[in-house]
Write a protein that holds these residues in place. Sequence first.
Motif, PDB file in Angstrom:
ATOM      1  N   GLU A 160       0.979  -1.299  -0.071  1.00 15.72           N
ATOM      2  CA  GLU A 160       0.172   0.007   0.036  1.00 15.72           C
ATOM      3  C   GLU A 160       0.832   1.157   0.052  1.00 15.72           C
ATOM      4  N   LYS A 161       2.153   0.906   0.166  1.00 17.70           N
ATOM      5  CA  LYS A 161       3.117   2.354   0.122  1.00 17.70           C
ATOM      6  C   LYS A 161       3.209   2.648  -1.285  1.00 17.70           C
ATOM      7  N   ASP A 162       3.402   4.040  -1.386  1.00 20.86           N
ATOM      8  CA  ASP A 162       3.622   4.786  -2.858  1.00 20.86           C
ATOM      9  C   ASP A 162       5.220   5.025  -2.850  1.00 20.86           C
ATOM     10  N   ASN A 163       5.769   4.788  -1.809  1.00 20.28           N
ATOM     11  CA  ASN A 163       7.170   5.387  -2.041  1.00 20.28           C
ATOM     12  C   ASN A 163       8.232   4.270  -2.199  1.00 20.28           C
ATOM     13  N   CYS A 164       7.917   3.443  -3.219  1.00 21.29           N
ATOM     14  CA  CYS A 164       8.639   2.107  -3.489  1.00 21.29           C
ATOM     15  C   CYS A 164       8.373   2.191  -5.015  1.00 21.29           C
ATOM     16  N   TYR A 165       9.420   1.260  -5.729  1.00 24.49           N
ATOM     17  CA  TYR A 165       8.909   0.670  -7.047  1.00 24.49           C
ATOM     18  C   TYR A 165       8.306  -0.547  -7.007  1.00 24.49           C
ATOM     19  N   SER A 166       7.138  -0.895  -7.138  1.00 22.37           N
ATOM     20  CA  SER A 166       6.746  -2.367  -7.310  1.00 22.37           C
ATOM     21  C   SER A 166       6.483  -2.980  -8.649  1.00 22.37           C
ATOM     22  N   CYS A 167       6.781  -4.364  -8.571  1.00 27.59           N
ATOM     23  CA  CYS A 167       7.094  -4.969  -9.762  1.00 27.59           C
ATOM     24  C   CYS A 167       6.442  -6.513  -9.520  1.00 27.59           C
ATOM     25  N   GLN A 168       5.585  -6.736 -10.411  1.00 23.80           N
ATOM     26  CA  GLN A 168       5.138  -8.160 -10.261  1.00 23.80           C
ATOM     27  C   GLN A 168       6.157  -9.136 -10.861  1.00 23.80           C
ATOM     28  N   LEU A 169       6.469 -10.400 -10.298  1.00 21.74           N
ATOM     29  CA  LEU A 169       7.466 -11.486 -10.722  1.00 21.74           C
ATOM     30  C   LEU A 169       6.644 -11.740 -12.205  1.00 21.74           C
ATOM     31  N   PRO A 170       7.449 -12.054 -13.338  1.00 17.34           N
ATOM     32  CA  PRO A 170       6.568 -12.210 -14.405  1.00 17.34           C
ATOM     33  C   PRO A 170       6.300 -13.776 -14.578  1.00 17.34           C
ATOM     34  N   THR A 171       5.376 -13.990 -15.247  1.00 19.71           N
ATOM     35  CA  THR A 171       5.050 -15.556 -15.529  1.00 19.71           C
ATOM     36  C   THR A 171       5.712 -15.750 -16.804  1.00 19.71           C
ATOM     37  N   LEU A 172       6.036 -17.020 -17.164  1.00 21.92           N
ATOM     38  CA  LEU A 172       6.591 -17.232 -18.308  1.00 21.92           C
ATOM     39  C   LEU A 172       5.334 -17.722 -19.740  1.00 21.92           C
ATOM     40  N   SER A 173       5.818 -17.287 -20.722  1.00 26.81           N
ATOM     41  CA  SER A 173       5.041 -17.312 -21.972  1.00 26.81           C
ATOM     42  C   SER A 173       5.048 -18.795 -22.429  1.00 26.81           C
ATOM     43  N   PRO A 174       4.411 -19.076 -23.361  1.00 24.53           N
ATOM     44  CA  PRO A 174       4.302 -20.469 -23.996  1.00 24.53           C
ATOM     45  C   PRO A 174       5.525 -20.921 -24.330  1.00 24.53           C
ATOM     46  N   ALA A 175       6.093 -19.984 -25.139  1.00 21.29           N
ATOM     47  CA  ALA A 175       7.429 -20.095 -26.002  1.00 21.29           C
ATOM     48  C   ALA A 175       8.436 -20.107 -24.994  1.00 21.29           C
ATOM     49  N   LYS A 176       8.412 -19.711 -23.914  1.00 22.48           N
ATOM     50  CA  LYS A 176       9.650 -19.762 -22.790  1.00 22.48           C
ATOM     51  C   LYS A 176       9.585 -21.045 -22.090  1.00 22.48           C
ATOM     52  N   ILE A 177       8.088 -21.219 -21.995  1.00 21.81           N
ATOM     53  CA  ILE A 177       8.229 -22.708 -21.335  1.00 21.81           C
ATOM     54  C   ILE A 177       8.688 -23.791 -22.173  1.00 21.81           C
ATOM     55  N   LYS A 178       8.243 -23.848 -23.622  1.00 22.89           N
ATOM     56  CA  LYS A 178       8.816 -24.647 -24.557  1.00 22.89           C
ATOM     57  C   LYS A 178      10.353 -24.837 -24.382  1.00 22.89           C
ATOM     58  N   ARG A 179      10.997 -23.583 -24.461  1.00 25.01           N
ATOM     59  CA  ARG A 179      12.425 -23.578 -24.463  1.00 25.01           C
ATOM     60  C   ARG A 179      13.089 -24.253 -23.189  1.00 25.01           C
ATOM     61  N   SER A 180      12.329 -24.243 -22.099  1.00 22.80           N
ATOM     62  CA  SER A 180      12.817 -24.569 -20.855  1.00 22.80           C
ATOM     63  C   SER A 180      12.619 -26.070 -20.646  1.00 22.80           C
ATOM     64  N   PHE A 181      11.833 -26.652 -21.369  1.00 26.64           N
ATOM     65  CA  PHE A 181      11.618 -28.213 -21.121  1.00 26.64           C
ATOM     66  C   PHE A 181      12.055 -28.752 -22.601  1.00 26.64           C
ATOM     67  N   ASN A 182      12.994 -29.294 -22.498  1.00 24.23           N
ATOM     68  CA  ASN A 182      13.547 -30.138 -23.670  1.00 24.23           C
ATOM     69  C   ASN A 182      12.692 -31.105 -24.437  1.00 24.23           C
ATOM     70  N   GLY A 183      11.932 -30.918 -25.428  1.00 22.00           N
ATOM     71  CA  GLY A 183      11.197 -31.906 -26.184  1.00 22.00           C
ATOM     72  C   GLY A 183       9.763 -32.135 -25.707  1.00 22.00           C
ATOM     73  N   ILE A 184       9.400 -30.985 -25.032  1.00 22.19           N
ATOM     74  CA  ILE A 184       8.061 -31.130 -24.210  1.00 22.19           C
ATOM     75  C   ILE A 184       6.778 -30.811 -25.554  1.00 22.19           C
ATOM     76  N   LYS A 185       5.780 -31.452 -25.459  1.00 17.65           N
ATOM     77  CA  LYS A 185       4.530 -31.423 -26.407  1.00 17.65           C
ATOM     78  C   LYS A 185       4.240 -30.124 -26.187  1.00 17.65           C
ATOM     79  N   ASP A 186       3.481 -29.660 -27.573  1.00 16.60           N
ATOM     80  CA  ASP A 186       2.780 -28.425 -27.480  1.00 16.60           C
ATOM     81  C   ASP A 186       1.604 -28.313 -26.650  1.00 16.60           C
ATOM     82  N   GLU A 187       0.827 -29.264 -26.584  1.00 16.41           N
ATOM     83  CA  GLU A 187      -0.384 -29.470 -25.807  1.00 16.41           C
ATOM     84  C   GLU A 187       0.108 -29.452 -24.086  1.00 16.41           C
ATOM     85  N   ASP A 188       1.275 -29.955 -24.026  1.00 21.39           N
ATOM     86  CA  ASP A 188       1.518 -29.911 -22.480  1.00 21.39           C
ATOM     87  C   ASP A 188       2.107 -28.507 -22.083  1.00 21.39           C
ATOM     88  N   VAL A 189       2.482 -27.762 -22.841  1.00 14.86           N
ATOM     89  CA  VAL A 189       2.991 -26.426 -22.531  1.00 14.86           C
ATOM     90  C   VAL A 189       1.881 -25.804 -22.000  1.00 14.86           C
TER      91      VAL A 189
END
Length: 362
Positions: free
Chosen positions: A149-178
């Motif tokens: 609730e503080k205004d005097n800080c820089y807030s940032c949400q931890l980013p979630t991974l896109s389908p493309a990044k998940i596919k690159r992170s798991f070798n050989g993973i199926k598209d539907e499993d992404v």
Amino acid sequence: MFTYDNSKFISDLAKKYRQDENKSDPNWKREWPLVLIGPAGSGKTHTIFDYCEGQKMYFYFSFRNISSDIALTVFSEKYHEIFNGCDSWDQFFDTLDNHIGNTRHAVLVFDDWDDRKIDDMFFNTLSDLLKKHSTRNVFAVLLSRRKTEKDNCYSCQLPTLSPAKIKRSFNGIKDEDVIRLIAISGGYPGYLSYYDNELCFEENIKDLLSSRSLYFYYASEQMNHIYRSPDSYSSLLHAIAIGKDKLKDIAEYAGFGMNKCDKYLRALIDEGILLKKTVSSSDLRSCTRYAFVSPYMKLWSQLISDDIQAKCCEINHILEYIDNELVCEVFKKESLGWMKKKGSDIYYRVLKMDRPENYDVK
């Protein structure tokens, strides 16, 4: 095996903070620490450690299960070679300031920070320390489960991974499993790390829902951390997970009065677990509906009232729910998000994206 390194995200933020005073982001003042926000188990701590491993000087402290007063003693003892006991936050940060000196880049990490529980003296004294360093050589990061609730800080949400990044992170993973992985993790690296790509998706679900798995532990742990009576909130979440998204239906299912139910729902929205959206009914009237921010919490809430071990015996039931409910929602969201960015490249007309419920999944 999950191999994604999210530390570049923190590195980019550190570079942004270190920019020259005259060129820096006017929305990120020198005395403002970074507040990195993400639910329990999402990967905040792992992400910041990956970043810190590449730095010459960093300090890690955690407020987990301790008060501000006790933290002074615990933090001083952790780095006893620097501190000789501290009676106040002024003394603590003065000692740190003297040790850091003109070091080119020092990182201060304070995990499990909650502005409702940690006194303002800590935050104000940290801000005073940052203000002293005109070169912005001290990068302070507060890890939090909720938006401050503080205004005097820089807030940032931890980013979630896109389908493309998940596919690159798991070798050989199926598209539907992404897409299935996004549906059971919300795309957070922490939850994704429990997925074993050497096993099929069905075997992974059995393991993730077993009593020895940490996968669902974080959902329960977060609820217990936030609320004194988590069972009351859990009944509301289960109602929404099984399709009761109207205030009246949720209150009736949970056995609450409308006012009490509305109060509890607002508390869940404040914690980033639920969101309130306005939709159009069949007669074009505006109606309020409640939905989950993360499909991970929706899956947990769907199974919460049942014995998970019993559910594991009905693995087909769970897989059907994931594919027919969660995957459809995720796929629609990802597809619409992609079209918002790329649609102009392939269409000559403007898509009406303000009402995504009109675009069904095929």
